[in-house]
Motif scaffolding. Structure first.
Motif, mmCIF file in Angstrom:
data_model
loop_
_atom_site.group_PDB
_atom_site.id
_atom_site.type_symbol
_atom_site.label_atom_id
_atom_site.label_comp_id
_atom_site.label_asym_id
_atom_site.label_seq_id
_atom_site.Cartn_x
_atom_site.Cartn_y
_atom_site.Cartn_z
ATOM 1 N N GLN A 8 -38.867 28.736 20.055
ATOM 2 C CA GLN A 8 -37.626 28.623 19.280
ATOM 3 C C GLN A 8 -36.569 27.720 19.898
ATOM 4 N N GLY A 9 -36.487 27.631 21.200
ATOM 5 C CA GLY A 9 -35.427 26.868 21.849
ATOM 6 C C GLY A 9 -35.416 25.393 21.484
ATOM 7 N N ASP A 10 -36.574 24.839 21.203
ATOM 8 C CA ASP A 10 -36.664 23.427 20.839
ATOM 9 C C ASP A 10 -36.077 23.131 19.463
ATOM 10 N N HIS A 11 -35.783 24.187 18.686
ATOM 11 C CA HIS A 11 -35.344 24.006 17.294
ATOM 12 C C HIS A 11 -34.003 24.673 16.997
ATOM 13 N N ASP A 12 -33.278 25.103 18.036
ATOM 14 C CA ASP A 12 -31.980 25.766 17.863
ATOM 15 C C ASP A 12 -32.105 26.991 16.966
ATOM 16 N N VAL A 13 -33.175 27.756 17.178
ATOM 17 C CA VAL A 13 -33.492 28.943 16.379
ATOM 18 C C VAL A 13 -33.498 30.145 17.315
ATOM 19 N N ASN A 14 -33.117 31.318 16.792
ATOM 20 C CA ASN A 14 -33.114 32.542 17.580
ATOM 21 C C ASN A 14 -33.724 33.675 16.750
ATOM 22 N N TYR A 15 -35.005 33.978 16.995
ATOM 23 C CA TYR A 15 -35.640 35.111 16.325
ATOM 24 C C TYR A 15 -35.131 36.392 16.962
ATOM 25 N N LEU A 16 -34.559 37.301 16.157
ATOM 26 C CA LEU A 16 -33.863 38.477 16.661
ATOM 27 C C LEU A 16 -34.702 39.746 16.636
ATOM 28 N N ARG A 17 -35.313 40.031 15.495
ATOM 29 C CA ARG A 17 -36.063 41.286 15.315
ATOM 30 C C ARG A 17 -37.142 41.067 14.281
ATOM 31 N N TYR A 18 -38.074 42.011 14.232
ATOM 32 C CA TYR A 18 -39.094 41.972 13.185
ATOM 33 C C TYR A 18 -39.481 43.395 12.817
ATOM 34 N N TRP A 19 -39.997 43.533 11.612
ATOM 35 C CA TRP A 19 -40.479 44.803 11.093
ATOM 36 C C TRP A 19 -41.856 44.568 10.486
ATOM 37 N N VAL A 20 -42.704 45.582 10.552
ATOM 38 C CA VAL A 20 -44.071 45.451 10.063
ATOM 39 C C VAL A 20 -44.395 46.631 9.155
ATOM 40 N N ASP A 21 -44.985 46.332 8.000
ATOM 41 C CA ASP A 21 -45.549 47.352 7.119
ATOM 42 C C ASP A 21 -47.064 47.130 7.140
ATOM 43 N N GLU A 22 -47.742 47.824 8.073
ATOM 44 C CA GLU A 22 -49.178 47.619 8.233
ATOM 45 C C GLU A 22 -49.948 47.960 6.963
ATOM 46 N N LYS A 60 -49.176 47.604 3.875
ATOM 47 C CA LYS A 60 -49.062 46.572 2.839
ATOM 48 C C LYS A 60 -49.304 45.165 3.382
ATOM 49 N N GLY A 61 -49.523 45.051 4.689
ATOM 50 C CA GLY A 61 -49.777 43.748 5.287
ATOM 51 C C GLY A 61 -48.585 42.821 5.237
ATOM 52 N N GLN A 62 -47.383 43.389 5.401
ATOM 53 C CA GLN A 62 -46.176 42.569 5.326
ATOM 54 C C GLN A 62 -45.416 42.588 6.644
ATOM 55 N N ILE A 63 -44.795 41.450 6.927
ATOM 56 C CA ILE A 63 -43.974 41.279 8.120
ATOM 57 C C ILE A 63 -42.628 40.714 7.669
ATOM 58 N N PHE A 64 -41.559 41.212 8.279
ATOM 59 C CA PHE A 64 -40.203 40.763 7.978
ATOM 60 C C PHE A 64 -39.553 40.346 9.298
ATOM 61 N N CYS A 65 -38.996 39.137 9.348
ATOM 62 C CA CYS A 65 -38.383 38.614 10.568
ATOM 63 C C CYS A 65 -36.923 38.281 10.313
ATOM 64 N N LEU A 66 -36.075 38.693 11.239
ATOM 65 C CA LEU A 66 -34.652 38.357 11.183
ATOM 66 C C LEU A 66 -34.401 37.244 12.184
ATOM 67 N N VAL A 67 -33.773 36.163 11.716
ATOM 68 C CA VAL A 67 -33.647 34.974 12.544
ATOM 69 C C VAL A 67 -32.335 34.245 12.287
ATOM 70 N N GLU A 68 -31.724 33.754 13.355
ATOM 71 C CA GLU A 68 -30.602 32.834 13.244
ATOM 72 C C GLU A 68 -31.185 31.432 13.332
ATOM 73 N N ALA A 69 -30.807 30.578 12.398
ATOM 74 C CA ALA A 69 -31.359 29.223 12.373
ATOM 75 C C ALA A 69 -30.403 28.293 11.647
ATOM 76 N N PRO A 70 -30.458 27.002 11.951
ATOM 77 C CA PRO A 70 -29.615 26.054 11.227
ATOM 78 C C PRO A 70 -29.992 25.946 9.753
#
Length: 83
Positions: free
Chosen positions: A30-44, A46-56
């Protein structure tokens, strides 16, 4: 910086362990792209993933996923945090 929630719909076989490894790869990239992945959640079940991210922008967030592990999001939503 804007805050985004991304959604991955991967289907069967998603595990917390696999997502934790992918998240670590995001953090290493992430550092190369000015991005900050903060947290994630998984629903095994249903096969879903949710990511919270600060990004330009949403594409910067997806670029990190693409470079880190190849699992780009199906959708990315700009969000505001509440309590």
């Amino acid at each position: 910086m804007p805050l985004y929630m991304d959604v991955h719909s991967l289907g069967d076989g998603v595990t917390m362990d696999d997502v934790a490894k992918a998240h670590q790869a995001d953090l290493a990239t992430q550092g190369d792209h000015d991005v900050n992945y903060l947290r994630y959640w998984v629903d095994e079940s249903k096969g879903q993933i949710f990511c919270l991210v600060e990004a330009p922008g949403p594409e910067a967030a997806n670029t990190v996923h693409r470079e880190a592990h190849g699992l780009v999001a199906d959708a990315i939503y700009e969000v505001q945090e509440g309590s």
